[in-house]
Scaffold this motif. Structure first.
Motif, PDB file in Angstrom:
ATOM      1  N   TYR A   1       0.894  -1.167  -0.031  1.00  0.00           N
ATOM      2  CA  TYR A   1      -0.074  -0.157   0.035  1.00  0.00           C
ATOM      3  C   TYR A   1       0.694   1.300  -0.075  1.00  0.00           C
ATOM      4  CZ  TYR A   1      -4.036  -3.035   1.135  1.00  0.00           C
ATOM      5  OH  TYR A   1      -5.062  -4.040   1.105  1.00  0.00           O
ATOM      6  N   THR A   2       1.878   1.394   0.749  1.00  0.00           N
ATOM      7  CA  THR A   2       2.796   2.535   0.950  1.00  0.00           C
ATOM      8  C   THR A   2       3.697   2.467  -0.336  1.00  0.00           C
ATOM      9  OG1 THR A   2       4.341   1.463   2.135  1.00  0.00           O
ATOM     10  CG2 THR A   2       2.861   2.538   3.437  1.00  0.00           C
ATOM     11  N   ASN A   3       4.112   1.569  -0.731  1.00  0.00           N
ATOM     12  CA  ASN A   3       4.906   1.564  -1.878  1.00  0.00           C
ATOM     13  C   ASN A   3       4.558   1.581  -3.583  1.00  0.00           C
ATOM     14  OD1 ASN A   3       6.536   1.456   0.144  1.00  0.00           O
ATOM     15  ND2 ASN A   3       7.343  -0.589   0.030  1.00  0.00           N
ATOM     16  N   ASN A   4       3.451   1.785  -3.629  1.00  0.00           N
ATOM     17  CA  ASN A   4       2.730   1.759  -5.067  1.00  0.00           C
ATOM     18  C   ASN A   4       1.852   2.799  -5.138  1.00  0.00           C
ATOM     19  OD1 ASN A   4       4.371  -0.771  -5.943  1.00  0.00           O
ATOM     20  ND2 ASN A   4       2.985  -1.629  -4.335  1.00  0.00           N
ATOM     21  N   LEU A   5       1.666   3.516  -6.371  1.00  0.00           N
ATOM     22  CA  LEU A   5       0.747   4.288  -6.625  1.00  0.00           C
ATOM     23  C   LEU A   5      -0.186   3.861  -7.605  1.00  0.00           C
ATOM     24  CD1 LEU A   5       2.040   8.001  -7.127  1.00  0.00           C
ATOM     25  CD2 LEU A   5       0.709   7.126  -5.371  1.00  0.00           C
ATOM     26  N   ALA A   6       0.212   3.221  -8.281  1.00  0.00           N
ATOM     27  CA  ALA A   6      -0.726   2.576  -9.591  1.00  0.00           C
ATOM     28  C   ALA A   6      -1.101   1.221  -9.177  1.00  0.00           C
ATOM     29  CB  ALA A   6      -0.015   2.694 -10.630  1.00  0.00           C
ATOM     30  N   TRP A   7      -2.327   1.123  -9.400  1.00  0.00           N
ATOM     31  CA  TRP A   7      -3.072  -0.244  -9.288  1.00  0.00           C
ATOM     32  C   TRP A   7      -3.926  -0.815 -10.525  1.00  0.00           C
ATOM     33  CZ3 TRP A   7      -3.381  -3.015  -4.496  1.00  0.00           C
ATOM     34  CH2 TRP A   7      -2.553  -2.663  -3.310  1.00  0.00           C
ATOM     35  N   ARG A   8      -3.443  -1.940 -11.036  1.00  0.00           N
ATOM     36  CA  ARG A   8      -3.912  -2.373 -12.358  1.00  0.00           C
ATOM     37  C   ARG A   8      -5.328  -2.971 -11.865  1.00  0.00           C
ATOM     38  NH1 ARG A   8      -0.025  -5.580 -15.882  1.00  0.00           N
ATOM     39  NH2 ARG A   8       0.698  -3.569 -16.693  1.00  0.00           N
ATOM     40  N   ALA A   9      -5.183  -3.819 -10.990  1.00  0.00           N
ATOM     41  CA  ALA A   9      -6.519  -4.221 -10.477  1.00  0.00           C
ATOM     42  C   ALA A   9      -6.756  -4.138  -9.040  1.00  0.00           C
ATOM     43  CB  ALA A   9      -6.371  -5.950 -10.654  1.00  0.00           C
ATOM     44  N   GLU A  10      -7.536  -4.684  -8.343  1.00  0.00           N
ATOM     45  CA  GLU A  10      -7.791  -4.174  -6.856  1.00  0.00           C
ATOM     46  C   GLU A  10      -6.936  -4.767  -6.142  1.00  0.00           C
ATOM     47  OE1 GLU A  10     -11.436  -7.193  -5.661  1.00  0.00           O
ATOM     48  OE2 GLU A  10     -11.908  -5.151  -5.797  1.00  0.00           O
ATOM     49  N   ALA A  11      -6.149  -6.186  -6.491  1.00  0.00           N
ATOM     50  CA  ALA A  11      -5.006  -6.705  -5.843  1.00  0.00           C
ATOM     51  C   ALA A  11      -4.002  -6.808  -6.399  1.00  0.00           C
ATOM     52  CB  ALA A  11      -5.679  -8.344  -5.338  1.00  0.00           C
ATOM     53  N   GLN A  12      -3.699  -5.856  -7.426  1.00  0.00           N
ATOM     54  CA  GLN A  12      -2.651  -5.908  -8.264  1.00  0.00           C
ATOM     55  C   GLN A  12      -1.915  -4.726  -8.389  1.00  0.00           C
ATOM     56  OE1 GLN A  12      -3.079  -7.307 -12.262  1.00  0.00           O
ATOM     57  NE2 GLN A  12      -0.928  -7.365 -12.930  1.00  0.00           N
ATOM     58  N   PRO A  13      -0.953  -4.049  -7.285  1.00  0.00           N
ATOM     59  CA  PRO A  13      -0.342  -2.866  -7.670  1.00  0.00           C
ATOM     60  C   PRO A  13       0.847  -2.955  -8.514  1.00  0.00           C
ATOM     61  CG  PRO A  13       0.520  -4.056  -5.741  1.00  0.00           C
ATOM     62  CD  PRO A  13      -0.694  -4.823  -6.166  1.00  0.00           C
ATOM     63  N   LEU A  14       1.165  -1.902  -9.222  1.00  0.00           N
ATOM     64  CA  LEU A  14       2.091  -1.905 -10.079  1.00  0.00           C
ATOM     65  C   LEU A  14       3.351  -1.291  -9.509  1.00  0.00           C
ATOM     66  CD1 LEU A  14       0.003  -0.866 -13.364  1.00  0.00           C
ATOM     67  CD2 LEU A  14       1.033  -2.874 -12.873  1.00  0.00           C
ATOM     68  N   PRO A  15       4.390  -1.987  -9.038  1.00  0.00           N
ATOM     69  CA  PRO A  15       5.538  -1.399  -8.555  1.00  0.00           C
ATOM     70  C   PRO A  15       6.447  -0.574  -9.558  1.00  0.00           C
ATOM     71  CG  PRO A  15       5.370  -3.785  -8.087  1.00  0.00           C
ATOM     72  CD  PRO A  15       4.498  -3.482  -9.085  1.00  0.00           C
ATOM     73  N   PRO A  16       6.753   0.631  -9.015  1.00  0.00           N
ATOM     74  CA  PRO A  16       7.248   1.681  -9.593  1.00  0.00           C
ATOM     75  C   PRO A  16       8.760   1.041 -10.167  1.00  0.00           C
ATOM     76  CG  PRO A  16       7.480   2.431  -7.441  1.00  0.00           C
ATOM     77  CD  PRO A  16       6.535   1.140  -7.491  1.00  0.00           C
ATOM     78  N   THR A  17       9.402   1.765 -11.318  1.00  0.00           N
ATOM     79  CA  THR A  17      10.672   1.388 -11.767  1.00  0.00           C
ATOM     80  C   THR A  17      11.459   2.443 -11.238  1.00  0.00           C
ATOM     81  OG1 THR A  17       9.747   0.764 -14.032  1.00  0.00           O
ATOM     82  CG2 THR A  17      12.132   0.998 -13.710  1.00  0.00           C
ATOM     83  N   LEU A  18      12.500   1.673 -10.448  1.00  0.00           N
ATOM     84  CA  LEU A  18      13.441   2.814  -9.673  1.00  0.00           C
ATOM     85  C   LEU A  18      14.603   2.680 -10.228  1.00  0.00           C
ATOM     86  CD1 LEU A  18      13.208   0.861  -6.263  1.00  0.00           C
ATOM     87  CD2 LEU A  18      11.695   2.792  -7.091  1.00  0.00           C
ATOM     88  N   ASN A  19      15.152   1.872 -11.075  1.00  0.00           N
ATOM     89  CA  ASN A  19      16.698   2.012 -11.658  1.00  0.00           C
ATOM     90  C   ASN A  19      16.483   2.747 -13.094  1.00  0.00           C
ATOM     91  OD1 ASN A  19      18.993   1.441 -12.904  1.00  0.00           O
ATOM     92  ND2 ASN A  19      19.031  -0.761 -12.077  1.00  0.00           N
ATOM     93  N   PRO A  20      16.928   3.623 -13.203  1.00  0.00           N
ATOM     94  CA  PRO A  20      17.001   4.507 -14.442  1.00  0.00           C
ATOM     95  C   PRO A  20      17.464   3.660 -15.528  1.00  0.00           C
ATOM     96  CG  PRO A  20      18.214   5.678 -12.721  1.00  0.00           C
ATOM     97  CD  PRO A  20      18.001   4.488 -12.292  1.00  0.00           C
TER      98      PRO A  20
END
Lengths: 359, 451
Positions: free
Chosen positions: B170-189
């Motif tokens: 919950y704290t580490n994702n902003l985007a959610w593709r489905a209600e139980a599927q967050p989309l982790p952000p890409t950190l590595n440039p």
């Protein structure tokens, strides 16, 4: 926001024509008196006619109670809850009582009402405030009292998914208006006719009406004002009462009856009519038709209770502002806190070790 | 009439062996006989830059409505762009409040920020809702390479308890593709770069280091096509293409520096390969790539989790060795309050730099920024109070010409943040009746005076 638990007192949402009648101000005072006894919480306050002066009055009264001590009209105490009000860009209609009340000045010539509300965006959108408040209450732990036009309730009903929310959360809904079982009075709830029709047709829970006749039968005793509020010469409620009409007078109190019933339903203050269907007409006419499957009832004055009720009105509406209840924690955290306190107490009781011997 | 100009298709790519580079919006992509009415408008893009732990309100709030005049301390970095931003007040996320779930404001506020729904309080069977960026991405992504991009800066573990019983998801994702599927952000440039422009992301750091010895710029791989295309373009487009390719080269150089950082700094520390040591550099690198992605229509929708809710990241580069989150619980202690403000200003400086870059890129008669809706926001208003009303919200850009920026707009209290999302969905061409707890579109962004 304070955490609520199933044991949290009933959250009362008051949708009110504050300042239109003396009764509306007294009902707010009664609500605070009951909240001070922790019999309920002031969950939300919304004003159902578009006059910012009413919101300022409400804010000032809230600041008084939030201050919990003394006159408290200095404006330094934040409002306990945001004030919702129906918005209109048109000039407000003439409201003699409100105008007299907000013009009140203290002995030094300053206005006694201090409020931070200056513009519409200092106030909340009423239907959203009500919706959000409902969401913050456990099922069956909210009550709503309405005194004045049905405008805010109708806009509330326009919000998506609102019907199941109201059904789940509201324990009781009381509307202070009408003449029962039939009769005519100045339109209040029906002054926004389309809104009132919408509410009567679509409101998902049973509705109890507190009629004008009940308000006349059990008025607030004006003779008690000077003594009951004497602990504070600048008491805002007493000031508003005096502005209402030439003193002394007894103020009809249907909204007070509505609040009292909503909070103390099991005290036997009022009798309840049989179920039926209430209909209003635009000229202020009310008609109650008994019906076994009707979802409306109205309160009936019990002569044996009149004196008792009047006493409660005076005692609760003039109650000194009470300090807010201690912060309630969710049960698990509460348990932890209690365990900590017990451990600390036990430690205190343990005899201290022998003091080191002096060299 | 003799038409000498050669038209270029909107979806033109420069292709080389192992590399494909999309092109920015060029004048040559406008049909030669197009009138103002028929001229295709550049697409509208939207992005969210999310900062955690609220802001220090004393130094953030403007205290006035209408035309932007003197900016507050935290907004000051945006001074050069104040005609390009609207500062929005009183937007509220009710779903971030406790309601009946007790503590956990950080977990709730980030999970509900773009979903508009209160997440289930759990560490295992997570449930939030589809975030509105994903809904928009699905509708507008057909003509792009990526429906959406999810970027971040801070390491984001996805499991465990990150706030009073709320999963780290919950704290580490902003985007959610489905209600139980967050989309982790890409950190590595570099991973982002390779996703956008190349395909060697699968290589190990060691293999990549070896390969880098012989590495050629992605531009080398497409230079023949670029040269050929350039010959067919007018001088303005030639300059635009040159600037665009230069910006890609700039990113490559930044990445090379970052690679060097990750090799030379603290060998005992397991630092992800290619992540710059410096926050500002990392921010710049990610937003530079996002700018190129917007410019070349690789995507139209992005979310950028600058750092995560509850983060204890330190900012030694600006003299703050204390963790961000603990600082925000300052209880009014002046020195701690000052540090929070410094962090807030530092974040805003990075954002302002990005806004400047978007503004510098021309798109026809407008700029890339004009055709964007970039929201800089937080899920908590005041980090010390954990309040969910009057959330800090800055909207940069003109949304393709439908917004009139340069103002402070204060809405009525309790106005749902989801009303802003509804408005943005409409501007993205995805009209929606209802999202989250919305009650209708926001007025005022088009210049209507609400006072």
């Amino acid at each position: 926001m304070q955490f609520t638990t199933p044991e949290t007192p009933l959250g009362l949402m008051f949708d009110v024509n504050l300042g239109m009648t003396t009764d509306s101000v007294l009902a707010l005072a009664l609500l605070h008196g009951l909240a001070g006894k922790q019999e309920c919480r002031v969950a939300s306050l919304t004003i159902n006619y578009p006059d910012l002066r009413a919101a300022r009055l409400c804010d000032a009264i809230e600041r008084y109670y939030a201050s919990a001590t003394g006159p408290g009209l200095g404006g330094s105490v934040p409002a306990a809850v945001p004030i919702g009000i129906v918005e209109s860009r048109k000039a407000p209609a003439d409201q003699p009582l409100l105008a007299r009340t907000v013009a009140l000045k203290d002995g030094e010539g300053s206005k006694i009402w201090a409020s931070v509300i200056e513009k519409w965006n200092d106030t909340a959108i009423p239907e959203i405030l009500i919706r959000n408040t409902l969401m913050a209450n456990f099922d069956g732990r909210a009550a709503m009292v309405v005194s004045g036009p049905a405008t805010n309730l109708a806009t509330l009903l326009n919000l998506p998914d609102i019907i199941p929310l109201i059904s789940a959360k509201l324990k009781v809904m009381v509307i202070a208006d009408g003449e029962f079982p039939s009769g005519k009075s100045d339109p209040g709830f029906m002054s926004d006719l389309p809104a009132a029709k919408r509410v009567l047709a679509d409101w998902p829970t049973p509705i109890v009406f507190s009629g004008r006749e009940l308000g006349r039968q059990i008025p607030f005793p004006g003779a008690s004002v000077e003594k009951a509020f004497s602990y504070n010469p600048s008491h805002p409620i007493a000031a508003a009462y005096r502005a209402g009409r030439e003193m002394p007078y007894d103020a009809p109190a249907p909204a007070m009856a509505a609040v009292l019933y909503a909070v103390r339903r099991n005290e036997g203050y009022f009798k309840l009519s049989e179920p039926g269907v209430v209909s209003f007409s635009s000229d202020g006419g009310t008609e109650f038709r008994p019906s076994a499957d009707g979802r409306h009832r109205y309160l009936i004055a019990d002569p044996a209770q009149v004196e008792r009720i009047a006493k409660v009105y005076v005692e609760m509406a003039s109650a000194k502002p009470a300090a807010p209840p201690p912060r309630r924690l969710p049960p698990a955290l509460q348990k932890l806190e209690e365990e900590k306190a017990a451990a600390a107490a036990a430690k205190k009781q343990t005899p201290p070790a022998d003091p080191p011997k002096p060299r | 009439m003799i038409i000498t100009r050669k038209a270029v298709a909107r979806r033109t790519f420069l292709r080389g062996v192992g590399a494909t580079v999309a092109l920015p919006f060029l004048d040559a992509m406008v049909p030669a006989l197009a009138t103002a009415a028929t001229t295709p408008k550049p697409p509208v893009r939207m992005a969210f830059a999310y900062v955690p732990n609220g802001l220090n309100f004393k130094d953030y709030k403007l205290g006035y409505e209408g035309k932007l005049e003197k900016l507050s301390r935290i907004l000051q970095p945006l001074e050069p762009y104040k005609q390009d931003i609207n500062v929005l007040g009183n937007l509220t996320h009710n779903a971030g409040r406790a309601l009946l779930d007790g503590p956990g404001d950080h977990g709730r506020c980030s999970a509900s920020y773009l979903t508009g729904l209160q997440p289930r309080k759990t560490m295992s069977d997570i449930k939030a809702g589809v975030s509105f960026d994903q809904i928009v991405g699905q509708h507008v992504g057909a003509g792009t390479s990526f429906n959406t991009l999810e970027l971040g800066i801070e390491d984001a573990r996805q499991a465990g308890d990150c706030d009073s019983g709320y999963s780290c998801a919950y704290t580490n994702n902003l985007a959610w593709r489905a209600e139980a599927q967050p989309l982790p952000p890409t950190l590595n440039p570099r991973a982002l770069f390779e996703r956008l422009f190349g395909d060697d992301a699968a290589l190990s750091p060691e293999a990549r280091r070896r390969r880098n010895l012989y590495r050629r710029s992605v531009l080398d791989l497409v230079q023949d096509e670029a040269r050929q295309l350039s010959r067919d373009l007018g001088p303005t487009d030639q300059r635009k293409l040159d600037e665009y390719l230069s910006s890609i080269r700039e990113i490559e150089l930044q990445l090379a520096r970052a690679d060097k950082d990750s090799i030379s700094i603290d060998p005992g520390f397991e630092k992800p390969y290619g992540i710059p040591a410096d926050f500002a550099e990392h921010f710049s690198l990610m937003t530079n790539m996002l700018t190129v992605a917007f410019q070349s229509n690789l995507t139209r929708v992005a979310t950028f989790l600058v750092t995560r809710e509850g983060t204890s990241r330190t900012y030694r580069e600006i003299g703050i060795p204390d963790g961000h989150h603990p600082l925000t619980h300052h209880r009014g202690q002046e020195d701690l309050v000052e540090k929070v403000s410094k962090i807030n200003v530092y974040h805003m400086q990075q954002f302002a730099t990005w806004i400047g870059k978007l503004k510098a890129i021309k798109e026809g008669d407008s700029t890339l920024l004009d055709n964007c809706m970039i929201v800089y926001g937080a899920g908590l208003a005041d980090g010390n109070r954990h309040s969910h009303e009057d959330l800090p919200t800055i909207m940069a850009g003109r949304g393709g010409g439908s917004f009139q920026p340069g103002r402070s707009i204060v809405y009525r209290k309790e106005t749902p943040m989801c009303n802003l999302f509804l408005t943005m969905m409409d501007r993205m061409g995805v009209p929606t009746e209802h999202f989250g707890d919305s009650s209708g579109a926001l007025c005022g962004l088009d210049g209507l005076d609400l006072t």
